[in-house]
Design a protein around this motif. Structure first.
Motif, mmCIF file in Angstrom:
data_model
loop_
_atom_site.group_PDB
_atom_site.id
_atom_site.type_symbol
_atom_site.label_atom_id
_atom_site.label_comp_id
_atom_site.label_asym_id
_atom_site.label_seq_id
_atom_site.Cartn_x
_atom_site.Cartn_y
_atom_site.Cartn_z
ATOM 1 N N HIS A 13 0.864 -1.180 0.000
ATOM 2 C CA HIS A 13 0.000 0.000 0.000
ATOM 3 C C HIS A 13 0.902 1.231 0.000
ATOM 4 C CE1 HIS A 13 -3.577 -2.435 1.793
ATOM 5 N NE2 HIS A 13 -3.427 -2.639 0.505
ATOM 6 N N GLU A 14 1.051 1.871 1.145
ATOM 7 C CA GLU A 14 1.825 3.112 1.235
ATOM 8 C C GLU A 14 3.332 2.880 1.075
ATOM 9 O OE1 GLU A 14 1.690 7.214 1.441
ATOM 10 O OE2 GLU A 14 0.005 5.835 1.432
ATOM 11 N N HIS A 15 3.817 1.704 1.516
ATOM 12 C CA HIS A 15 5.235 1.334 1.419
ATOM 13 C C HIS A 15 5.326 -0.086 0.873
ATOM 14 C CE1 HIS A 15 6.816 4.780 3.674
ATOM 15 N NE2 HIS A 15 5.694 4.683 4.378
ATOM 16 N N VAL A 68 -1.831 5.132 8.007
ATOM 17 C CA VAL A 68 -1.845 4.475 6.687
ATOM 18 C C VAL A 68 -1.501 2.999 6.834
ATOM 19 C CG1 VAL A 68 -1.191 6.559 5.400
ATOM 20 C CG2 VAL A 68 0.591 5.003 6.179
ATOM 21 N N SER A 69 -1.959 2.223 5.863
ATOM 22 C CA SER A 69 -1.583 0.818 5.766
ATOM 23 C C SER A 69 -0.331 0.704 4.929
ATOM 24 C CB SER A 69 -2.723 0.022 5.108
ATOM 25 O OG SER A 69 -2.314 -1.300 4.868
ATOM 26 N N PHE A 70 0.685 0.010 5.453
ATOM 27 C CA PHE A 70 1.891 -0.248 4.671
ATOM 28 C C PHE A 70 1.621 -1.358 3.661
ATOM 29 C CE2 PHE A 70 5.741 1.329 7.319
ATOM 30 C CZ PHE A 70 5.117 2.528 7.561
#
Length: 78
Positions: A13-15, A68-70
């Motif tokens: 997701h974010e990472h 946020v979700s990684f």
């Protein structure tokens, strides 16, 4: 396809997040989550200890600081 046959690999997701998530039944009948080969950025908070794994279809590596979700994965049953 039912939730127990979904692939347990993480989606970023974010990472960038890689690895697998498996819910493993222990000898006493309880369940625990096993993360294998987890690789993600520094910073996410991991898991509370009091989860009823029989009701959880997926897991997320979540960062409370940035909300946020990684990454997330279906939780395969083993």
């Amino acid at each position: 396809m039912d939730r127990e046959s979904l692939p347990p690999t993480f989606l970023s997701h974010e990472h960038t997040t890689t690895g697998t998530a498996k819910v493993v039944r222990l000898a006493d009948g309880s369940r625990t989550l096993r993360l294998e080969g987890l690789d993600t950025s520094n910073g996410p908070d991991l898991l509370p200890a009091d989860i009823d794994w029989s009701t959880v279809p997926s897991v997320s590596i979540w960062c409370d600081r940035f909300d946020v979700s990684f990454g997330a994965a279906a939780s395969a049953r083993v």
